[in-house]
Design an enzyme around this catalytic site. Structure first.
Site, short mmCIF file in Angstrom:
data_model
loop_
_atom_site.label_atom_id
_atom_site.label_comp_id
_atom_site.label_asym_id
_atom_site.label_seq_id
_atom_site.Cartn_x
_atom_site.Cartn_y
_atom_site.Cartn_z
N VAL A 130 0.82 -1.14 0.02
CA VAL A 130 -0.07 -0.25 -0.17
C VAL A 130 0.86 1.32 -0.02
CG1 VAL A 130 -0.35 0.14 2.57
CG2 VAL A 130 -2.23 1.17 1.05
N ASP A 184 -7.80 -1.49 4.71
CA ASP A 184 -8.08 -2.43 5.71
C ASP A 184 -6.94 -3.30 6.02
OD1 ASP A 184 -8.79 -5.41 5.23
OD2 ASP A 184 -8.91 -4.30 3.34
N GLY A 187 -5.89 -6.61 -0.40
CA GLY A 187 -6.47 -5.69 0.83
C GLY A 187 -5.64 -4.40 0.89
N GLU A 188 -5.57 -3.83 2.06
CA GLU A 188 -4.54 -2.59 2.66
C GLU A 188 -5.05 -1.25 1.83
OE1 GLU A 188 -0.39 -3.49 1.69
OE2 GLU A 188 -0.47 -5.13 2.81
N GLY A 189 -5.96 -1.41 0.86
CA GLY A 189 -6.21 -0.34 0.02
C GLY A 189 -5.53 -0.28 -1.41
#
Ligand code: FMN
Length: 632
Positions: A325, A402, A598-600
């Protein structure tokens, strides 16, 4: 008369006027000298400030010598360059246009110092809080600043210094601290608003956000009912502006390109215009990704091969700048903010980490509710307040992220709860799990849904809001009735958001989104739902990441259907529940690259697409303006 000592109206107005019209001034200084008697009045005003134990810890150094000011200006320049080098793309460009000091443009500089030892150890009130000495000197600055405005003098506070370095350059004794370095002079004018607001760097927070009644969190101005931030935000979410969307469509058709040739990006630009209520819409930059991190009680069911500690370890990695990210944010020019909304391990304070822990992880949803209604509401409120703060800090695009080991399991349960999807269809392999773990994961989701005796409505409660394609349709995909085994007792038709039973002993129903979040969600899901609602209420676009955010967006849309007008689906995750969530929300993903991190990360990849769509609508010439002939 309790107000018998009140000043006459005109004098009171002058006090409030000087407070409202005081500005930090960095440009438009005139070379005229400041007469000694005026300076004397300012310094006397400063010297009348309140101070802890009446310790009067300040001193004032008045500097006019050019060589000394040049030396100080060089120090400030170095810090300015260091700060600029650390800024993400859009912020760096905006910062480049800002003037942050006028050390050499002003005839007088005043240094306000603090002697933390003045008055000795028995200084009344300072024993418990040594920093009150510094606060006292700051109050002297405030007095000087206000008096200067009344005298028609501009003041700019420069803080781009290493305090000890500046103290040494000024030859201060060791025990004296620099509190403020002020640049003073007559000006060509005072701006009506803070320059940083005019430049779009930050916005003023409404006073109602800053005032709490009796306890922190009960926001409200005196004489008004305490505001319920969640209800307020839901009430503020309105449909897109139809006139701005029409104007954007018409402009797209007149732009120097074949009609429709920008494909999906044309619709993105139309939606941005509708959200902003203007055509062209503001560029969605600067952007900030907020990574909401939390742990999950359902991890104990063996749904993930990763130990729970990885959540905290990845948070440390985000903060150190070492995760994917961070790489994608750097590439896209976005800022990264990490929010601890419920990580099991205690986290040390670090710049960039917002400590908002509701609890150290949720409970196992197969055994009971993952969280209480109060916790779910608190997490929703965290999310919406972070959205507000990031927008007040000048961001014009929010990006969701997230982190939470086991959060794809909670997401699958939420998606089933909100859409009625079959757990086997909505559950995916998360970080990559073997067949046995996958079977267990599906079973865990089924048991969770059964545990909460989920009532699946025959008609979906979450309306699809087809922002792209016209009027809202209430009919969703056909397969919304869940498996028979999951259908609990019939739920009476009630208000849209019935208050669920405390402790969630009864069945949960998708029409009670807070109840559903509390039953299955993670703290990050609830906070993300609040974050999305907060962005929509401020009419700022929010780019959604993958399945975790998709599940959160379902909760947000169940609370406020029009929220989807602010949502841009960044990508489609390979997690099967994500596609189900997106189709339920009526959103099309901008990229589909087989990501499942995830993570963005997926949302950040879409950020330049959303920005390009807005920029094209703003910058591209039209056939008439460019004198280009249209197709016959
Ligand atoms: C403690 C403090 C330090 C500040 N340091 C700087 C600075 O180094 N450079 C700058 O341009 N502005 C600085 N400012 C000014 C603020 O950016 C400014 O006060 C803010 O934008 C609000 O605008 P206003 O003062 O016109 O209401 C500082 C203000 C304070 C209170």
């Amino acid at each position: 008369m309790p107000d018998g000592h009140r000043y006459p109206d005109e004098q009171r107005e002058a006090v409030y006027r000087v407070i409202a019209e005081r500005r930090d001034v960095r440009q438009g200084f005139r070379p005229d000298p400041v007469p000694a008697d005026v300076l004397g009045r300012l310094l006397t005003a400063a010297h009348q400030a309140p101070s802890v134990g009446f310790s009067q810890p300040w001193d004032f150094i008045v500097i006019t010598d050019r060589a000394r000011r040049e030396q100080v200006a060089a120090l400030a320049r170095r810090h300015r360059d260091e700060f600029a080098a650390d800024l993400p793309g859009a912020r760096a460009r905006a910062f480049d246009r800002l003037k942050i000091e006028s050390i050499l443009d002003t005839p007088v500089n005043i240094v306000v110092t603090c002697d933390r030892t003045r008055g000795g150890r028995h200084t009344l009130g300072r024993h418990a809080q040594p920093q009150t000495a510094d606060f006292s000197s700051v109050l002297a600055v405030a007095n000087l600043w206000l008096a200067a405005r009344a005298e028609g003098l501009g003041v700019g506070w420069v803080s781009f210094f290493d305090e000890r370095e500046l103290a040494a350059a000024l030859g201060l004794p060791e025990h004296i601290q620099v509190i403020a370095y002020l640049c003073l002079g007559y000006v060509t004018g005072f701006a009506p608003e803070p320059e940083l607001a005019t430049a779009g760097w930050a916005r003023r927070r409404p006073v109602s956000w800053a005032v709490h009644a009796e306890e922190f969190g009960r926001r409200g101005l005196p004489g008004e009912e305490p505001v319920d931030p969640l209800a307020d935000v839901i009430a503020a979410i309105a449909p897109p502006d139809a006139a701005a969307m029409t104007a954007a469509r018409e402009r797209q058709d007149r732009m120097t390109k074949p009609r429709g040739s920008l494909g999906v990006l044309e619709e993105v630009s139309v939606r941005l215009a509708g959200l902003a209520g203007s055509c062209p819409p503001p560029l969605p930059e600067p952007a900030c990704v907020a990574i909401f991190a939390a742990d999950h009680g359902v991890h104990a069911q063996g749904v993930s091969p990763w130990p729970q500690e990885v959540t905290a370890q990845m948070v440390a990695n985000f903060l150190a700048g070492g995760a994917v990210v961070n790489a994608f944010a750097a590439q896209a020019g976005a800022e990264v903010t990490v929010v601890d909304v419920g990580v099991a391990a205690p986290l040390d304070p670090v710049p960039g980490l917002l400590p908002r822990k509701i609890a150290p992880g949720t409970a196992d949803f197969t055994e009971g509710p993952a969280m209480t209604r109060e916790q779910a509401t608190a997490a929703l409120t965290v999310g919406l307040e972070i959205a507000r703060d990031l927008v007040a800090a000048g961001n014009r695009c929010l990006v969701t992220g997230d982190m939470g080991i086991a959060n794809t399991t909670a997401s699958a349960a939420l998606i089933c709860a909100f859409t009625g999807a079959d757990p086997a269809a909505a559950t995916g392999r998360g970080t990559g799990i073997d067949a046995a773990t996958y079977a267990r994961k599906v079973d865990v989701v089924c048991r969770g849904l059964a545990r909460h005796r989920l009532v699946v409505p025959v008609v979906p409660v979450v309306p699809v809001v087809p922002v792209l394609t016209g009027p809202a349709s209430l009919t969703g995909p056909a397969s919304l009735t869940g498996p028979a085994s999951l259908t609990g007792p019939a739920h009476p038709a009630g208000p849209a958001h019935p208050a669920g039973p405390a402790g969630l002993t009864g069945p949960v129903h998708p029409a009670d989104p807070v109840g559903v979040l509390a039953a299955f969600g993670g703290f990050e899901h609830a906070a993300l739902a609040g974050f999305i609602l907060g962005a929509a209420a401020l009419r700022v676009p929010v780019i959604l990441d993958g399945v975790i955010c998709g599940a959160a967006a379902l909760a947000a849309a169940a609370l406020a259907p029009a929220v989807t007008a602010a949502c841009f689906a960044g990508h489609r995750s390979v997690e099967p529940g994500h596609a189900i969530a997106l189709s339920h929300l009526g959103l099309s993903p901008l990229v589909d690259l087989g990501l499942r991190l995830g993570e963005g990360t997926g949302a950040l990849l879409a950020l330049p697409l959303v920005q390009s769509a807005a920029r094209a609508l703003r910058d591209v010439a039209t056939f008439d303006s460019a004198g280009v002939a249209e197709k016959l």
